[in-house]
Design a protein around this motif. Structure first.
Motif, mmCIF file in Angstrom:
data_model
loop_
_atom_site.group_PDB
_atom_site.id
_atom_site.type_symbol
_atom_site.label_atom_id
_atom_site.label_comp_id
_atom_site.label_asym_id
_atom_site.label_seq_id
_atom_site.Cartn_x
_atom_site.Cartn_y
_atom_site.Cartn_z
ATOM 1 N N ILE A 11 0.846 -1.191 0.000
ATOM 2 C CA ILE A 11 0.000 0.000 0.000
ATOM 3 C C ILE A 11 0.886 1.247 0.000
ATOM 4 O O ILE A 11 1.723 1.417 0.881
ATOM 5 N N THR A 12 0.694 2.107 -1.006
ATOM 6 C CA THR A 12 1.446 3.363 -1.058
ATOM 7 C C THR A 12 0.596 4.543 -0.603
ATOM 8 O O THR A 12 1.128 5.568 -0.213
ATOM 9 N N SER A 13 -0.738 4.402 -0.649
ATOM 10 C CA SER A 13 -1.634 5.410 -0.084
ATOM 11 C C SER A 13 -3.020 4.791 0.073
ATOM 12 O O SER A 13 -3.372 3.845 -0.631
ATOM 13 N N GLY A 14 -3.780 5.333 1.015
ATOM 14 C CA GLY A 14 -5.133 4.860 1.225
ATOM 15 C C GLY A 14 -5.280 4.044 2.494
ATOM 16 O O GLY A 14 -4.325 3.856 3.245
ATOM 17 N N GLN A 15 -6.507 3.568 2.706
ATOM 18 C CA GLN A 15 -6.801 2.757 3.881
ATOM 19 C C GLN A 15 -7.665 1.573 3.450
ATOM 20 O O GLN A 15 -8.676 1.740 2.769
ATOM 21 N N ILE A 16 -7.253 0.378 3.878
ATOM 22 C CA ILE A 16 -7.898 -0.865 3.478
ATOM 23 C C ILE A 16 -8.392 -1.579 4.727
ATOM 24 O O ILE A 16 -7.677 -1.698 5.714
ATOM 25 N N LEU A 60 -5.388 -1.406 7.284
ATOM 26 C CA LEU A 60 -4.033 -1.249 6.761
ATOM 27 C C LEU A 60 -3.919 0.058 5.999
ATOM 28 O O LEU A 60 -4.902 0.550 5.441
ATOM 29 N N SER A 61 -2.690 0.617 5.964
ATOM 30 C CA SER A 61 -2.454 1.872 5.247
ATOM 31 C C SER A 61 -1.027 1.892 4.698
ATOM 32 O O SER A 61 -0.342 0.866 4.695
ATOM 33 N N ARG A 62 -0.566 3.057 4.283
ATOM 34 C CA ARG A 62 0.730 3.221 3.616
ATOM 35 C C ARG A 62 1.840 2.425 4.311
ATOM 36 O O ARG A 62 2.019 2.509 5.525
ATOM 37 N N GLY A 63 2.566 1.660 3.503
ATOM 38 C CA GLY A 63 3.687 0.884 4.010
ATOM 39 C C GLY A 63 3.319 -0.522 4.434
ATOM 40 O O GLY A 63 4.191 -1.364 4.614
ATOM 41 N N MET A 117 -8.832 -13.961 3.984
ATOM 42 C CA MET A 117 -9.547 -12.750 4.385
ATOM 43 C C MET A 117 -9.969 -11.991 3.137
ATOM 44 O O MET A 117 -9.490 -12.259 2.048
ATOM 45 N N SER A 118 -10.842 -11.021 3.341
ATOM 46 C CA SER A 118 -11.252 -10.109 2.277
ATOM 47 C C SER A 118 -10.626 -8.747 2.536
ATOM 48 O O SER A 118 -10.374 -8.386 3.693
ATOM 49 N N ALA A 119 -10.392 -7.986 1.456
ATOM 50 C CA ALA A 119 -9.815 -6.644 1.571
ATOM 51 C C ALA A 119 -10.662 -5.667 0.753
ATOM 52 O O ALA A 119 -10.820 -5.834 -0.461
ATOM 53 N N VAL A 120 -11.216 -4.660 1.440
ATOM 54 C CA VAL A 120 -12.057 -3.653 0.802
ATOM 55 C C VAL A 120 -11.470 -2.278 1.099
ATOM 56 O O VAL A 120 -11.021 -2.007 2.224
ATOM 57 N N LEU A 121 -11.479 -1.401 0.099
ATOM 58 C CA LEU A 121 -10.882 -0.082 0.242
ATOM 59 C C LEU A 121 -11.839 0.905 0.902
ATOM 60 O O LEU A 121 -12.954 1.105 0.423
ATOM 61 N N ASP A 122 -11.406 1.502 2.005
ATOM 62 C CA ASP A 122 -12.188 2.533 2.680
ATOM 63 C C ASP A 122 -11.961 3.903 2.052
ATOM 64 O O ASP A 122 -12.741 4.823 2.271
ATOM 65 N N THR A 123 -10.867 4.040 1.308
ATOM 66 C CA THR A 123 -10.558 5.286 0.590
ATOM 67 C C THR A 123 -9.995 4.907 -0.777
ATOM 68 O O THR A 123 -9.588 3.759 -0.984
ATOM 69 N N THR A 124 -9.936 5.841 -1.685
ATOM 70 C CA THR A 124 -9.206 5.602 -2.927
ATOM 71 C C THR A 124 -7.786 5.239 -2.517
ATOM 72 O O THR A 124 -7.203 5.889 -1.647
#
Length: 121
Positions: free
Chosen positions: A58-63, A79-82, A98-105
């Motif tokens: 992840i380089t940007s955003g929140q998952i 999860l977020s950057r890094g 697990m599943s991963a869905v984006l809370d932000t772009t």
């Protein structure tokens, strides 16, 4: 990715626990195989039970990471950057747990299963 872009990601990659002890040569090789990915808020990166096709940085955003079972969802992490995700399924060959869905772009650097195998062989 352009050669200049690859060089710019090296310091970022060195701060990631999975990569911090790798030689510069191996890190350069990995960086050259990474592909950028951008997804909008609300997108599903992968679902529990999917086959592993890539490893994500992840380089940007929140998952949001969660498991599904018995008709409900159980949140396990944000999860977020890094942060990285998907490496365990690539290593074990098991389906996504697990599943991963984006809370932000969000923006990612992606290492495909094929490229991951090339680097680890």
């Amino acid at each position: 990715m352009q050669h200049e872009e690859i060089g710019a990601w090296i310091p970022f990659l060195k701060r990631i626990a999975l990569f911090k002890d790798l030689s510069s040569e191996v890190l350069d090789r990995i960086a050259g195989l990474l592909k950028p990915l951008s997804l909008p808020r609300g997108a599903t990166l992968f679902q529990q039970g999917d086959s592993a096709d890539a490893f994500y940085i992840i380089t940007s955003g929140q998952i949001r990471i969660f498991t599904e079972g018995q008709g409900s969802q159980k949140m396990t992490a944000y999860l977020s950057r890094g942060d990285t995700l998907g490496e365990l399924s690539l290593l074990t060959g098991e389906l996504r747990s697990m599943s991963a869905v984006l809370d932000t772009t969000s923006e990612f650097l992606v290492l495909s299963k094929k490229d991951f195998a090339e680097v680890t062989s």
